[in-house]
Design a protein around this motif. Structure first.
Motif, PDB file in Angstrom:
ATOM      1  N   LYS A  77       6.975 -27.267  -4.024  1.00  0.00           N
ATOM      2  CA  LYS A  77       6.880 -26.379  -2.990  1.00  0.00           C
ATOM      3  C   LYS A  77       8.205 -25.639  -2.976  1.00  0.00           C
ATOM      4  CE  LYS A  77       6.526 -25.849   1.922  1.00  0.00           C
ATOM      5  NZ  LYS A  77       6.838 -26.351   3.214  1.00  0.00           N
ATOM      6  N   LEU A  78       9.513 -26.297  -3.090  1.00  0.00           N
ATOM      7  CA  LEU A  78      10.634 -25.823  -3.291  1.00  0.00           C
ATOM      8  C   LEU A  78      10.628 -24.603  -4.227  1.00  0.00           C
ATOM      9  CD1 LEU A  78      13.333 -25.249  -1.965  1.00  0.00           C
ATOM     10  CD2 LEU A  78      14.218 -27.135  -3.314  1.00  0.00           C
ATOM     11  N   VAL A  79      10.302 -24.942  -5.620  1.00  0.00           N
ATOM     12  CA  VAL A  79      10.109 -24.033  -6.560  1.00  0.00           C
ATOM     13  C   VAL A  79       9.475 -22.799  -6.182  1.00  0.00           C
ATOM     14  CG1 VAL A  79       9.644 -23.534  -8.955  1.00  0.00           C
ATOM     15  CG2 VAL A  79      10.657 -25.868  -8.422  1.00  0.00           C
ATOM     16  N   SER A  80       8.325 -22.985  -5.527  1.00  0.00           N
ATOM     17  CA  SER A  80       7.398 -21.697  -5.312  1.00  0.00           C
ATOM     18  C   SER A  80       8.343 -20.822  -4.275  1.00  0.00           C
ATOM     19  CB  SER A  80       6.134 -22.496  -4.507  1.00  0.00           C
ATOM     20  OG  SER A  80       5.375 -21.296  -3.877  1.00  0.00           O
ATOM     21  N   GLU A  81       8.883 -21.539  -3.220  1.00  0.00           N
ATOM     22  CA  GLU A  81       9.636 -20.898  -2.141  1.00  0.00           C
ATOM     23  C   GLU A  81      10.673 -20.210  -2.823  1.00  0.00           C
ATOM     24  OE1 GLU A  81       8.812 -23.869   1.602  1.00  0.00           O
ATOM     25  OE2 GLU A  81      10.576 -24.112   0.320  1.00  0.00           O
ATOM     26  N   TRP A  82      11.303 -20.648  -3.773  1.00  0.00           N
ATOM     27  CA  TRP A  82      12.421 -19.984  -4.618  1.00  0.00           C
ATOM     28  C   TRP A  82      11.831 -18.698  -5.335  1.00  0.00           C
ATOM     29  CZ3 TRP A  82      14.649 -24.467  -7.716  1.00  0.00           C
ATOM     30  CH2 TRP A  82      15.544 -25.443  -7.110  1.00  0.00           C
ATOM     31  N   GLU A  83      10.765 -19.077  -6.026  1.00  0.00           N
ATOM     32  CA  GLU A  83       9.938 -17.833  -6.740  1.00  0.00           C
ATOM     33  C   GLU A  83       9.777 -16.605  -5.646  1.00  0.00           C
ATOM     34  OE1 GLU A  83       7.161 -19.538  -9.361  1.00  0.00           O
ATOM     35  OE2 GLU A  83       8.703 -20.203 -10.555  1.00  0.00           O
ATOM     36  N   ARG A  84       9.318 -17.165  -4.692  1.00  0.00           N
ATOM     37  CA  ARG A  84       8.777 -16.064  -3.499  1.00  0.00           C
ATOM     38  C   ARG A  84       9.968 -15.209  -2.945  1.00  0.00           C
ATOM     39  NH1 ARG A  84       5.126 -20.036  -2.264  1.00  0.00           N
ATOM     40  NH2 ARG A  84       6.169 -20.256  -0.188  1.00  0.00           N
ATOM     41  N   GLY A  85      11.286 -15.803  -3.115  1.00  0.00           N
ATOM     42  CA  GLY A  85      12.359 -15.343  -2.193  1.00  0.00           C
ATOM     43  C   GLY A  85      12.744 -15.710  -0.862  1.00  0.00           C
ATOM     44  N   GLU A  86      11.825 -16.983  -0.659  1.00  0.00           N
ATOM     45  CA  GLU A  86      11.851 -17.345   0.751  1.00  0.00           C
ATOM     46  C   GLU A  86      13.286 -18.210   0.934  1.00  0.00           C
ATOM     47  OE1 GLU A  86       8.197 -19.399   1.626  1.00  0.00           O
ATOM     48  OE2 GLU A  86       6.886 -17.568   1.263  1.00  0.00           O
ATOM     49  N   LYS A  87      13.536 -18.989  -0.228  1.00  0.00           N
ATOM     50  CA  LYS A  87      14.693 -19.792   0.006  1.00  0.00           C
ATOM     51  C   LYS A  87      15.489 -19.489  -1.274  1.00  0.00           C
ATOM     52  CE  LYS A  87      13.064 -23.676   2.693  1.00  0.00           C
ATOM     53  NZ  LYS A  87      12.874 -25.062   3.013  1.00  0.00           N
ATOM     54  N   LYS A  88      16.711 -19.904  -1.367  1.00  0.00           N
ATOM     55  CA  LYS A  88      17.506 -19.608  -2.689  1.00  0.00           C
ATOM     56  C   LYS A  88      18.194 -20.886  -2.911  1.00  0.00           C
ATOM     57  CE  LYS A  88      18.964 -14.884  -1.251  1.00  0.00           C
ATOM     58  NZ  LYS A  88      18.243 -14.329  -2.340  1.00  0.00           N
ATOM     59  N   PRO A  89      18.234 -21.333  -4.257  1.00  0.00           N
ATOM     60  CA  PRO A  89      18.619 -22.502  -4.779  1.00  0.00           C
ATOM     61  C   PRO A  89      20.172 -22.549  -4.611  1.00  0.00           C
ATOM     62  CG  PRO A  89      18.101 -21.022  -6.511  1.00  0.00           C
ATOM     63  CD  PRO A  89      17.588 -20.607  -5.283  1.00  0.00           C
ATOM     64  N   SER A  90      20.896 -23.534  -4.247  1.00  0.00           N
ATOM     65  CA  SER A  90      22.247 -23.837  -4.092  1.00  0.00           C
ATOM     66  C   SER A  90      22.641 -25.120  -4.660  1.00  0.00           C
ATOM     67  CB  SER A  90      22.537 -23.559  -2.704  1.00  0.00           C
ATOM     68  OG  SER A  90      22.237 -24.836  -1.833  1.00  0.00           O
ATOM     69  N   GLY A  91      24.049 -25.291  -4.564  1.00  0.00           N
ATOM     70  CA  GLY A  91      24.426 -26.873  -5.260  1.00  0.00           C
ATOM     71  C   GLY A  91      23.955 -26.992  -6.580  1.00  0.00           C
ATOM     72  N   PRO A  92      23.417 -28.393  -6.467  1.00  0.00           N
ATOM     73  CA  PRO A  92      22.968 -29.015  -7.848  1.00  0.00           C
ATOM     74  C   PRO A  92      21.968 -28.319  -8.543  1.00  0.00           C
ATOM     75  CG  PRO A  92      23.586 -30.846  -6.266  1.00  0.00           C
ATOM     76  CD  PRO A  92      23.748 -29.381  -5.592  1.00  0.00           C
ATOM     77  N   SER A  93      21.047 -27.712  -7.770  1.00  0.00           N
ATOM     78  CA  SER A  93      19.852 -27.116  -8.063  1.00  0.00           C
ATOM     79  C   SER A  93      20.168 -25.831  -8.878  1.00  0.00           C
ATOM     80  CB  SER A  93      18.891 -26.741  -7.051  1.00  0.00           C
ATOM     81  OG  SER A  93      18.611 -27.912  -6.363  1.00  0.00           O
ATOM     82  N   LEU A  94      21.190 -25.196  -8.196  1.00  0.00           N
ATOM     83  CA  LEU A  94      21.790 -23.780  -9.070  1.00  0.00           C
ATOM     84  C   LEU A  94      22.346 -24.059  -9.991  1.00  0.00           C
ATOM     85  CD1 LEU A  94      21.825 -20.734  -8.605  1.00  0.00           C
ATOM     86  CD2 LEU A  94      23.730 -20.985  -7.263  1.00  0.00           C
ATOM     87  N   LYS A  95      23.002 -25.067 -10.167  1.00  0.00           N
ATOM     88  CA  LYS A  95      24.036 -25.511 -11.531  1.00  0.00           C
ATOM     89  C   LYS A  95      22.763 -25.924 -12.734  1.00  0.00           C
ATOM     90  CE  LYS A  95      27.275 -26.750 -14.238  1.00  0.00           C
ATOM     91  NZ  LYS A  95      28.418 -25.924 -14.337  1.00  0.00           N
ATOM     92  N   LEU A  96      21.895 -26.649 -12.367  1.00  0.00           N
ATOM     93  CA  LEU A  96      20.792 -26.739 -13.292  1.00  0.00           C
ATOM     94  C   LEU A  96      20.236 -25.669 -13.677  1.00  0.00           C
ATOM     95  CD1 LEU A  96      19.315 -30.165 -11.767  1.00  0.00           C
ATOM     96  CD2 LEU A  96      20.848 -29.851 -13.733  1.00  0.00           C
ATOM     97  N   LEU A  97      19.835 -24.923 -12.637  1.00  0.00           N
ATOM     98  CA  LEU A  97      19.118 -23.569 -13.133  1.00  0.00           C
ATOM     99  C   LEU A  97      19.963 -22.634 -14.093  1.00  0.00           C
ATOM    100  CD1 LEU A  97      17.499 -22.688  -9.834  1.00  0.00           C
ATOM    101  CD2 LEU A  97      16.247 -23.117 -11.646  1.00  0.00           C
ATOM    102  N   SER A  98      21.195 -22.668 -13.808  1.00  0.00           N
ATOM    103  CA  SER A  98      22.166 -21.907 -14.527  1.00  0.00           C
ATOM    104  C   SER A  98      22.152 -22.586 -15.979  1.00  0.00           C
ATOM    105  CB  SER A  98      23.490 -21.791 -14.068  1.00  0.00           C
ATOM    106  OG  SER A  98      23.512 -21.107 -12.799  1.00  0.00           O
ATOM    107  N   LEU A  99      22.087 -23.765 -16.355  1.00  0.00           N
ATOM    108  CA  LEU A  99      22.011 -24.560 -17.522  1.00  0.00           C
ATOM    109  C   LEU A  99      20.808 -24.192 -18.067  1.00  0.00           C
ATOM    110  CD1 LEU A  99      23.505 -27.869 -16.425  1.00  0.00           C
ATOM    111  CD2 LEU A  99      24.617 -26.317 -18.171  1.00  0.00           C
ATOM    112  N   VAL A 100      19.770 -24.030 -17.433  1.00  0.00           N
ATOM    113  CA  VAL A 100      18.367 -23.740 -17.953  1.00  0.00           C
ATOM    114  C   VAL A 100      18.434 -22.426 -18.422  1.00  0.00           C
ATOM    115  CG1 VAL A 100      15.950 -23.532 -17.562  1.00  0.00           C
ATOM    116  CG2 VAL A 100      16.998 -25.476 -16.946  1.00  0.00           C
ATOM    117  N   LYS A 101      19.122 -21.735 -17.781  1.00  0.00           N
ATOM    118  CA  LYS A 101      19.037 -20.001 -18.122  1.00  0.00           C
ATOM    119  C   LYS A 101      19.994 -19.860 -19.405  1.00  0.00           C
ATOM    120  CE  LYS A 101      20.440 -15.599 -16.423  1.00  0.00           C
ATOM    121  NZ  LYS A 101      21.113 -14.959 -15.225  1.00  0.00           N
TER     122      LYS A 101
END
Length: 109
Positions: A77-101
Motif C-alpha cells: 500500500k505504501l509503494v502505491s501511495e508513493w507512486e500516486r504522490g500521496e506520500k513521499k519516501p524518507s529515511g531508510p526507504s529513500l536510501k534504498l530507493l536511491s540505491l535501486v536507482k
C-alpha cells in the motif's frame, strides 16, 4: 564481535579512493572533517523522488508493487501511495530507493 555494515559506493573507483582515504585517516594524515567530505563524495547520494520516478523505477526493474515492497521492507500500500504522490519516501526507504536507482534492484537484494 561486531560486524561493520558494507557501504554502497558510487563505483569501484570511489570505493578504492575511499579505502585509501580511510587508511590515511587511520594513520593521522587526513583529518576527520576531510574524511566526512570523502564519505559524502564517495557514497551513493540520496535525492527526493517523485511518484512518477518511483513508478518508472519499479517498472524498469520489472517487478510488481508487492515484490518491490517486499524488497524495500514496506507494505505494498505504501509503494502505491508513493507512486500516486500521496506520500513521499524518507529515511531508510529513500536510501534504498536511491540505491535501486543508481545500481538496480540487485544492489539491495
Amino acid at each position: 564481535m561486531t560486524t561493520k555494515a558494507k557501504k554502497k559506493f558510487r563505483s569501484t573507483i570511489a570505493e578504492a579512493a575511499h579505502e585509501t582515504a580511510s587508511g590515511l585517516h587511520r594513520i593521522g594524515l587526513l583529518d576527520a572533517k576531510t574524511m566526512r567530505e570523502f564519505d559524502a563524495a564517495c557514497l551513493t547520494t540520496i535525492e527526493p523522488l517523485t511518484g512518477k520516478q518511483i513508478l518508472a523505477l519499479r517498472e524498469r526493474e520489472g517487478v510488481s508493487q508487492g515484490v518491490f515492497a517486499h524488497v524495500l521492507n514496506v507494505k505494498p500500500k505504501l509503494v502505491s501511495e508513493w507512486e500516486r504522490g500521496e506520500k513521499k519516501p524518507s529515511g531508510p526507504s529513500l536510501k534504498l530507493l536511491s540505491l535501486v536507482k543508481a545500481r538496480g534492484l540487485e544492489a539491495i537484494i
